[in-house]
Enzyme design. Sequence first.
Site, PDB file in Angstrom:
ATOM      1  N   ALA A  77       6.391  18.434  26.155  1.00  0.00           N
ATOM      2  CA  ALA A  77       6.009  19.183  25.085  1.00  0.00           C
ATOM      3  C   ALA A  77       4.742  19.763  25.444  1.00  0.00           C
ATOM      4  O   ALA A  77       4.124  20.753  24.871  1.00  0.00           O
ATOM      5  CB  ALA A  77       5.555  18.507  23.951  1.00  0.00           C
ATOM      6  N   SER A 112       3.718  20.366  29.215  1.00  0.00           N
ATOM      7  CA  SER A 112       3.765  20.955  30.645  1.00  0.00           C
ATOM      8  C   SER A 112       5.084  20.649  31.108  1.00  0.00           C
ATOM      9  O   SER A 112       6.097  19.923  30.464  1.00  0.00           O
ATOM     10  CB  SER A 112       2.643  20.078  31.512  1.00  0.00           C
ATOM     11  N   GLY A 113       5.455  21.085  32.227  1.00  0.00           N
ATOM     12  CA  GLY A 113       6.819  21.151  32.853  1.00  0.00           C
ATOM     13  C   GLY A 113       6.459  20.771  34.307  1.00  0.00           C
ATOM     14  O   GLY A 113       5.206  21.184  35.032  1.00  0.00           O
ATOM     15  N   ARG A 114       7.400  20.469  34.872  1.00  0.00           N
ATOM     16  CA  ARG A 114       7.226  19.998  36.293  1.00  0.00           C
ATOM     17  C   ARG A 114       8.507  19.981  36.958  1.00  0.00           C
ATOM     18  O   ARG A 114       9.675  19.894  36.378  1.00  0.00           O
ATOM     19  CB  ARG A 114       6.715  18.603  36.784  1.00  0.00           C
ATOM     20  N   HIS A 169      17.935  14.097  27.275  1.00  0.00           N
ATOM     21  CA  HIS A 169      16.606  13.757  26.122  1.00  0.00           C
ATOM     22  C   HIS A 169      15.576  13.202  27.211  1.00  0.00           C
ATOM     23  O   HIS A 169      16.104  11.993  27.901  1.00  0.00           O
ATOM     24  CB  HIS A 169      17.015  13.129  25.191  1.00  0.00           C
ATOM     25  N   ASP A 170      14.652  13.673  27.429  1.00  0.00           N
ATOM     26  CA  ASP A 170      13.561  13.039  28.571  1.00  0.00           C
ATOM     27  C   ASP A 170      13.336  11.343  28.185  1.00  0.00           C
ATOM     28  O   ASP A 170      13.263  10.721  29.462  1.00  0.00           O
ATOM     29  CB  ASP A 170      12.353  13.548  28.568  1.00  0.00           C
ATOM     30  N   THR A 171      13.477  10.990  26.967  1.00  0.00           N
ATOM     31  CA  THR A 171      13.275   9.444  26.979  1.00  0.00           C
ATOM     32  C   THR A 171      14.758   8.672  27.661  1.00  0.00           C
ATOM     33  O   THR A 171      14.519   7.734  28.184  1.00  0.00           O
ATOM     34  CB  THR A 171      13.310   9.300  25.417  1.00  0.00           C
ATOM     35  N   THR A 229       3.137  12.638  24.998  1.00  0.00           N
ATOM     36  CA  THR A 229       2.764  13.129  23.789  1.00  0.00           C
ATOM     37  C   THR A 229       3.430  12.108  22.518  1.00  0.00           C
ATOM     38  O   THR A 229       2.375  12.099  21.677  1.00  0.00           O
ATOM     39  CB  THR A 229       3.306  14.412  23.649  1.00  0.00           C
ATOM     40  N   ASN A 282       9.631   6.066  16.942  1.00  0.00           N
ATOM     41  CA  ASN A 282       8.866   7.081  17.402  1.00  0.00           C
ATOM     42  C   ASN A 282       7.269   6.907  16.786  1.00  0.00           C
ATOM     43  O   ASN A 282       7.221   6.424  15.633  1.00  0.00           O
ATOM     44  CB  ASN A 282       9.013   8.541  16.809  1.00  0.00           C
TER      45      ASN A 282
END
Length: 480
Positions: free
Chosen positions: A12, A14-16, A240-242, A263, A300
């Site tokens: 949310a 940054s990206g990599r 979903h990143d989680t 985040t 959450n």
Amino acid sequence: MVGTVAAVDLGATSGRVILGRIGDNELGLRQVRRFANDPVRVNESGLPALHWDILELYRNVIAGVATAVSDEPDLLSIGIDSWAVDYGLLRQGRLLQLPYHYRDGRTVPAVRAAHAAVDAERMYRTNGLQFLPFNSVYQLVADRLAGTHDLADQFLLIPDLIDYWLTGYAYAERTNASTTGLLDVYTREWNDELIAELGLHRRAFPDLVDAGTRIGTVLPEVALELGAPRSLEVTTVGSHDTASAVVAIPATTDDFAYVSCGTWGLVGVELDAPILSESGRAANFTNEGGVDGRVRYLHNVMGLWLLSESVRTWEHEGRTIDLTALLEQAATITGPVARFDADDPRFLPPGDMPARIAAYCAEHDQPVPRTPPEFARSILESLADAFANSIRLASRVTGKTVSVVHLVGGGSQNRLLCQLTADRTGLPVLAGPVEATAIGNILVQARAQGLIRGTLESLRGLVASTFEPTRYEPRLVRAL
């Protein structure tokens, strides 16, 4: 067999892009690009609206993967994960509007409209999803009320949208689709009845695929831009990143709880089947899809957003904040500090976070923090409380014994937060890996490409043998 894949991990803020070299007994990571992911605020009918700059995000993805290809010409695959719930609406392949940011406030009337059609209890029995005002279901109802949904013939979540631009294939990956509120909690298929009751158009929802599906190769024009061979594939992961982060928990037993902390703090346990009890609904626990059909039963918590938004406020005021020094100063505080409800909805929007924390503390007869270190300590104490409460509730509602807490993601670098979490839970906290999301992304790709084999447990065994976590023992033992 050893090979290399690229994980595109979009957060949310940054990206990599991270290269993963992987085989049966080998797992190595190398970051090749990192970039900011800054939302854009624009005026819409006299009101501010918050959107994602999806084209800038895509440009950075292309640049990052191009670097990965340059470094590893034999790159086999790309996999993309991101935050949940947000999406693009398309018509005849064209994006209708910039995707809204989940912190935009447009869903307030949509929540009322959705629950007028389907009450909250019945919706939970149908989708198993915790109530969050920004869930995709409410965002889509907001689009319907605005007339935009009627124009769309395609709904694509953020990772699926980027995969569409890379390959031309439109689909929805199940772990992320499970966060929309529009999947049947048992079948993990689109719930046609719920979609119709909410006045949404079934035609817009694409076919569902599982994590670990080899979607296809990149488009010729994309291959040219990347400097890649046409054989470069895109593979679905726990998008979903989680879901990807939970794959990479270095657990060697099944009696663990997890905190995926960045985040947001996603706190829960892993199950084989959903739990739809009223106690779970009242505690606002969710049944989200995991890789290999597992259920991520979690809650959450607001997460390190509380701290990062506070730092942003202080910097806007002209202060210089060194985060490492701030946390060291926070750790030295010995007097009483405020502990507030990190789940209070007032903390969701962007803006002056310290002022909102101070107002909460004043309203609840808590000592009001005065300095940045006091605010930082108050935030971390409150997050540790929220993590421990969520783990306690998850164990109680599911009946699952929890003997250890795995804390992964960026928050695993925060020593004070890890220690406070151990103290609050009365359980050992194993912190790391930091890049759990990228590792889980890489593992699922590698298995789909035939570089490794095995169950989720064997994938976690590889992580456990490669990345040694930092162990925090509770200073005050408190049984869950």
